[in-house]
Design a protein around this motif. Structure first.
Motif, PDB file in Angstrom:
ATOM      1  N   HIS A   1      -8.309   1.750  -6.066  1.00 57.20           N
ATOM      2  CA  HIS A   1      -8.367   1.995  -5.152  1.00 57.20           C
ATOM      3  C   HIS A   1      -9.859   1.789  -4.528  1.00 57.20           C
ATOM      4  O   HIS A   1     -10.755   0.605  -4.886  1.00 57.20           O
TER       5      HIS A   1
ATOM      6  N   PRO B   1      -3.031   3.879   4.653  1.00 57.43           N
ATOM      7  CA  PRO B   1      -2.571   4.926   3.794  1.00 57.43           C
ATOM      8  C   PRO B   1      -4.023   5.805   3.780  1.00 57.43           C
ATOM      9  O   PRO B   1      -4.907   5.535   3.876  1.00 57.43           O
TER      10      PRO B   1
ATOM     11  N   LYS C   1      -3.928  -2.246  -3.881  1.00 58.48           N
ATOM     12  CA  LYS C   1      -3.210  -1.461  -5.598  1.00 58.48           C
ATOM     13  C   LYS C   1      -4.808  -0.824  -5.638  1.00 58.48           C
ATOM     14  O   LYS C   1      -4.612  -0.004  -7.145  1.00 58.48           O
TER      15      LYS C   1
ATOM     16  N   ASN D   1       0.737  -1.393  -0.193  1.00 55.77           N
ATOM     17  CA  ASN D   1       0.177  -0.293   0.536  1.00 55.77           C
ATOM     18  C   ASN D   1       0.479   1.309  -0.623  1.00 55.77           C
ATOM     19  O   ASN D   1       2.455   1.109   0.290  1.00 55.77           O
ATOM     20  N   ARG D   2       0.089   2.374  -0.227  1.00 55.34           N
ATOM     21  CA  ARG D   2       1.230   3.858   0.069  1.00 55.34           C
ATOM     22  C   ARG D   2       2.009   3.936   0.851  1.00 55.34           C
ATOM     23  O   ARG D   2       2.398   4.774   0.847  1.00 55.34           O
ATOM     24  N   LYS D   3       2.044   3.294   1.918  1.00 56.68           N
ATOM     25  CA  LYS D   3       2.476   3.240   3.740  1.00 56.68           C
ATOM     26  C   LYS D   3       3.743   2.759   3.759  1.00 56.68           C
ATOM     27  O   LYS D   3       4.294   2.493   4.347  1.00 56.68           O
TER      28      LYS D   3
ATOM     29  N   ARG E   1      -7.182   8.109  -1.163  1.00 63.77           N
ATOM     30  CA  ARG E   1      -7.487   9.654  -1.873  1.00 63.77           C
ATOM     31  C   ARG E   1      -9.035  10.250  -2.214  1.00 63.77           C
ATOM     32  O   ARG E   1      -9.612   9.001  -3.258  1.00 63.77           O
TER      33      ARG E   1
END
Length: 335
Positions: free
Chosen positions: A169, A307, A167, A138-140, A310
């Motif tokens: 959204h 994370p 991965k 993930n984004r972290k 968005r």
């Protein structure tokens, strides 16, 4: 079984002895957990105790095996047998919408009208999968799988979706669920409308900025912030604390969800669904939740920060009208 009081049961299995025994009676109906002519199966109570201990702690298979005097392979086999049995027997009966009128009234008492549930997701850390590992970062920067859920006013899970990697959204996960399709065609909730100002409003579910604004899904209004929009956002955030607390209690009790789940990737959704089922069962049975558990869980959570979501743009005109009507309604109530 003979010595511990309810407090000791709660501290070790997150449920009282009576709840534990009731659960064992349900699980005794599963063929895989019964004695056979070839060999005597472990007692159902032992199956459930091993599973609850593994789910409620960060102990590895070896420690759990030593605790109960069995082999490591036995712990893994028993865990998956019991989790599958819980999902087979209890999931649909326990993780369910229930009485919509009661849910709507519950959210109305919190200040949000005609609300049928709260949608959100949380990241569950896992060990690096053997295949396509990059799909789970993930984004972290840690490996995780997403648990997405709809909860009611009590913080009980009414719908869960436990199969996606990070991965994808949040909105894409949601659009590929049966819940989304039913909400789109208006078959998930009963056809119950109210009038806010001069706008007709169906039953809605609040979500965060990662979800698309729909006539049936409300989210924060972050453009051209003024006092009335802040009132709307505050009211929505106050309501959404229920789903955040539900995820917090889930992880505080079933702490395997904090410990990089050491299961095969195909088995992780089964384990997470079983944890959600046990969460609902314990809540319905009125099991005590000690506040100290949250503090201990917060310490564990610090290692795996969630994370950031968005934000997704784009809105239906009808959805904007409903949100504007609610914004005006909340501002009038404040005045």
């Amino acid at each position: 079984m003979q010595v511990w009081d309810d407090e000791q049961w709660l501290q070790n299995f997150w449920m009282r002895k009576a709840t534990f025994l009731d659960l064992c009676v349900e699980l005794a109906l599963v063929p895989q957990l019964k004695d056979t002519r070839i060999r005597a199966a472990l007692l159902v109570k032992m199956h459930m105790a091993i599973t609850a201990w593994k789910l409620a702690t960060l102990d590895c298979y070896r420690l759990v095996a030593n605790q109960f005097g069995v082999g490591k392979l036995t712990v893994g086999a028993v865990l998956m047998q019991v989790c599958r049995a819980i999902n087979c027997i209890l999931l649909q009966r326990t993780v369910t919408l229930g009485n919509v009128r009661v849910i709507v009234d519950g959210f109305a008492e919190m200040g949000f009208p005609n609300c049928g549930g709260l949608i959100d997701d949380t990241h569950i850390p896992i060990l690096a999968p053997d295949h396509l590992a990059m799909e789970y970062i993930n984004r972290k920067g840690y490996f995780s799988m997403v648990l997405q859920a709809l909860v009611d006013h009590r913080g009980h899970f009414t719908v869960i979706n436990a199969r996606w990697s990070r991965k994808v959204h949040d909105a894409h996960i949601f659009r590929n669920t049966g819940l989304y399709r039913k909400l789109q065609v208006g078959t998930f909730f009963p056809d119950q409308k109210i009038t806010v100002g001069d706008v007709e409003m169906t039953i809605v579910i609040p979500g965060d900025t990662a979800y698309p604004l729909q006539t049936w899904l409300m989210k924060h209004d972050m453009e051209n912030l003024d006092s009335s929009r802040e009132w709307f956002n505050n009211r929505l955030s106050r309501c959404r604390m229920t789903v955040e607390c539900a995820f917090g209690r889930l992880k505080a009790c079933w702490r395997c969800l904090y410990g990089r789940l050491d299961f095969d990737a195909d088995n992780i959704p089964i384990v997470r669904a079983a944890c959600c089922t046990l969460h609902n069962l314990c809540e319905v049975e009125g099991e005590k939740f000690a506040q100290g558990w949250s503090g201990e869980a917060d310490y564990l959570a610090a290692e795996f920060e969630q994370p950031d979501t968005r934000a997704i743009r784009g809105s239906q005109r009808g959805a904007i009208r409903i949100r504007e009507a609610l914004r005006q309604h909340f501002e009038n109530e404040n005045q």
